[in-house]
Design a protein around this motif. Structure first.
Motif, PDB file in Angstrom:
ATOM      1  N   ALA A 126       0.754  -1.190  -0.042  1.00 29.21           N
ATOM      2  CA  ALA A 126       0.117  -0.042  -0.119  1.00 29.21           C
ATOM      3  C   ALA A 126       0.706   1.228   0.127  1.00 29.21           C
ATOM      4  O   ALA A 126       0.487   2.225  -0.787  1.00 29.21           O
ATOM      5  N   LYS A 129       2.552   1.556  -3.561  1.00 31.80           N
ATOM      6  CA  LYS A 129       1.592   2.303  -4.531  1.00 31.80           C
ATOM      7  C   LYS A 129       1.140   3.248  -4.491  1.00 31.80           C
ATOM      8  O   LYS A 129       0.965   4.186  -5.308  1.00 31.80           O
ATOM      9  N   ALA A 130       0.980   3.630  -3.027  1.00 28.66           N
ATOM     10  CA  ALA A 130       0.804   5.350  -2.930  1.00 28.66           C
ATOM     11  C   ALA A 130       1.764   6.320  -3.136  1.00 28.66           C
ATOM     12  O   ALA A 130       1.627   7.331  -3.907  1.00 28.66           O
ATOM     13  N   GLY A 133       1.685   6.447  -6.935  1.00 30.29           N
ATOM     14  CA  GLY A 133       0.420   7.134  -6.975  1.00 30.29           C
ATOM     15  C   GLY A 133       0.229   8.595  -7.052  1.00 30.29           C
ATOM     16  O   GLY A 133      -0.169   9.250  -7.717  1.00 30.29           O
ATOM     17  N   ASN A 137      -0.515  10.384 -11.908  1.00 29.96           N
ATOM     18  CA  ASN A 137      -2.164  10.554 -11.790  1.00 29.96           C
ATOM     19  C   ASN A 137      -2.632  10.010 -12.838  1.00 29.96           C
ATOM     20  O   ASN A 137      -2.752  10.532 -13.849  1.00 29.96           O
ATOM     21  N   ASN A 220      -5.780  15.326  -3.231  1.00 30.33           N
ATOM     22  CA  ASN A 220      -5.313  14.058  -3.731  1.00 30.33           C
ATOM     23  C   ASN A 220      -4.120  13.638  -2.960  1.00 30.33           C
ATOM     24  O   ASN A 220      -3.551  12.651  -3.271  1.00 30.33           O
ATOM     25  N   THR A 225      -7.951   7.516  -0.210  1.00 29.39           N
ATOM     26  CA  THR A 225      -7.746   6.464   0.634  1.00 29.39           C
ATOM     27  C   THR A 225      -6.548   5.390   0.097  1.00 29.39           C
ATOM     28  O   THR A 225      -5.706   4.621   0.684  1.00 29.39           O
ATOM     29  N   GLU A 226      -6.036   5.705  -1.267  1.00 27.77           N
ATOM     30  CA  GLU A 226      -5.083   5.110  -1.883  1.00 27.77           C
ATOM     31  C   GLU A 226      -3.916   5.743  -1.274  1.00 27.77           C
ATOM     32  O   GLU A 226      -2.736   4.807  -1.238  1.00 27.77           O
ATOM     33  N   TYR A 227      -3.593   6.790  -0.866  1.00 23.75           N
ATOM     34  CA  TYR A 227      -2.379   7.586  -0.428  1.00 23.75           C
ATOM     35  C   TYR A 227      -2.437   7.413   1.225  1.00 23.75           C
ATOM     36  O   TYR A 227      -1.189   7.370   1.697  1.00 23.75           O
ATOM     37  N   HIS A 229      -4.207   5.639   3.580  1.00 27.53           N
ATOM     38  CA  HIS A 229      -5.016   4.380   3.629  1.00 27.53           C
ATOM     39  C   HIS A 229      -5.582   4.244   5.439  1.00 27.53           C
ATOM     40  O   HIS A 229      -6.324   3.410   5.557  1.00 27.53           O
ATOM     41  N   ARG A 249     -12.168   7.883  -2.520  1.00 27.09           N
ATOM     42  CA  ARG A 249     -11.508   6.898  -3.087  1.00 27.09           C
ATOM     43  C   ARG A 249     -11.161   7.127  -4.223  1.00 27.09           C
ATOM     44  O   ARG A 249     -10.183   6.366  -4.778  1.00 27.09           O
ATOM     45  N   LYS A 251      -9.358  10.090  -7.155  1.00 28.65           N
ATOM     46  CA  LYS A 251      -8.580  11.183  -7.314  1.00 28.65           C
ATOM     47  C   LYS A 251      -9.342  12.055  -8.344  1.00 28.65           C
ATOM     48  O   LYS A 251     -10.124  11.702  -9.287  1.00 28.65           O
TER      49      LYS A 251
END
Length: 347
Positions: A126, A129-130, A133, A137, A220, A225-227, A229, A249, A251
């Motif tokens: 996670a 991935k963050a 990310g 984008n 963002n 959530t992606e960044y 979490h 959830r 961007k």
């Protein structure tokens, strides 16, 4: 008296020992350049000696046994290359032990520890991935291509100002707007910072006095959530600036305004979207019916190189389309946006 023959037989001859024999060090074996050694401690027991004819096979086995499996430290180095440390300080707190510079032996987890290993792996994935990310984008790239090809008006803001001090919050409230949604980085704070940009504090306090609790941050970074979490960044930002951070959830500019409308309890046409990026904040706001306000970035020094280049391209396209007379999308509550702009008294 010695005879000549006796003198010849008793003569001693001395031969000097060559210096190379006295000074030379013990012979060293040449190191195999193809051998990979990652630790001074052997992970497995060394291979048993083999006969000379099988020397090549022994070298290959030695190479395999000197190779070690990827460890958590390897993952940490990979993370360092993919993200700067100030983007996720919580990542360092999850390192199980400090690095002391000494090689460690590989310890494989037991069957009972598989569950804990899976949780740790998920947390590491996670974070990685963050980190990627934050720099790429994908939703933004796809949206930008769509905007350029189909509807360039979505990039044009209703109001453009230098920063938040030029916005008349009272006039916006009198026109019927019920809440304000802020971007974070380079709108309220410097990139990756939690503190409000000092010159903006009076304007933020004025906004709070006018709209009360009906203001929020939609970013963002913090709250995504992606960044974020575990909500740690959102909570830290809320504690620092005293403004609610919306969790979401998807961007910007992708996604709908459903989460925002649910928080404010009104339609998006009664809300104001304030941000510094035309192709993210402004496109998201115009696409979902907000009144959009574009500000100039507060500081470009802390931005990554790729972000600065993308920003230059965005502004170049925006200025070109404005020179061609492109107008923003219509808004139901606004006909003249100049009434929302003021000259700050503290300048």
């Amino acid at each position: 008296m010695q005879t000549p023959s006796m003198a010849a037989s008793s003569t001693t001859f001395y031969y000097p020992i060559p210096k190379s024999f006295l000074l030379s060090s013990p012979p060293r074996h040449k190191r195999n350049p193809n051998l990979i050694s990652c630790s001074t401690k052997p992970i497995c027991s060394p291979p048993s000696p083999s006969p000379p004819p099988l020397q090549t096979t022994t070298n290959h086995r030695s190479q395999k046994q000197n190779l070690r499996l990827p460890t958590f430290e390897d993952s940490f180095l990979l993370y360092q290359f993919s993200s700067s440390s100030n983007e996720d300080p919580g990542f360092f707190n999850r390192i199980p032990e400090q690095f002391d510079g000494e090689p460690r032996e590989l310890v494989l987890p037991s069957v009972e520890d598989n569950k804990g290993l899976a949780i740790s792996s998920n947390m590491w994935w996670a974070d990685l991935k963050a980190a990627v990310g934050q720099r790429i984008n994908v939703e933004g790239i796809v949206s930008s291509v769509s905007v350029i090809v189909r509807d360039r008006r979505l990039v044009i803001p209703h109001v453009s100002v230098k920063d938040l001090r030029y916005i008349d919050w009272g006039e916006l409230k009198r026109k019927g707007f019920k809440g304000v949604v802020f971007d974070k980085d380079n709108t309220l704070t410097a990139p990756y910072s939690l503190a409000i940009w000092p010159p903006l504090r009076p304007s933020i306090e004025r906004c709070k006095a006018v709209f009360g609790h009906d203001i929020a941050v939609f970013s963002n970074s913090a709250g995504l959530t992606e960044y974020d979490h575990d909500d740690s960044k959102a909570k830290a930002l809320e504690a620092e600036i005293g403004i609610r951070v919306l969790r979401h959830r998807v961007k910007k500019p992708a996604g709908t305004a459903e989460e925002v409308e649910k928080h404010f309890g009104c339609t998006s046409s009664e809300l104001i979207m304030v941000g510094d990026r035309p192709f993210t904040d402004i496109v998201y706001g115009n696409r979902n019916g907000f009144l959009t306000v574009l500000t100039e970035p507060l500081s470009r020094a802390e931005e990554p190189f790729i972000v600065r280049q993308v920003r230059r391209l965005e502004l170049a396209l925006l200025k070109r389309w404005l020179r061609k007379g492109l107008k923003p999308v219509d808004h139901s509550l606004v006909s003249d946006v100049t009434q929302f702009i003021k000259v700050p008294s503290d300048l």
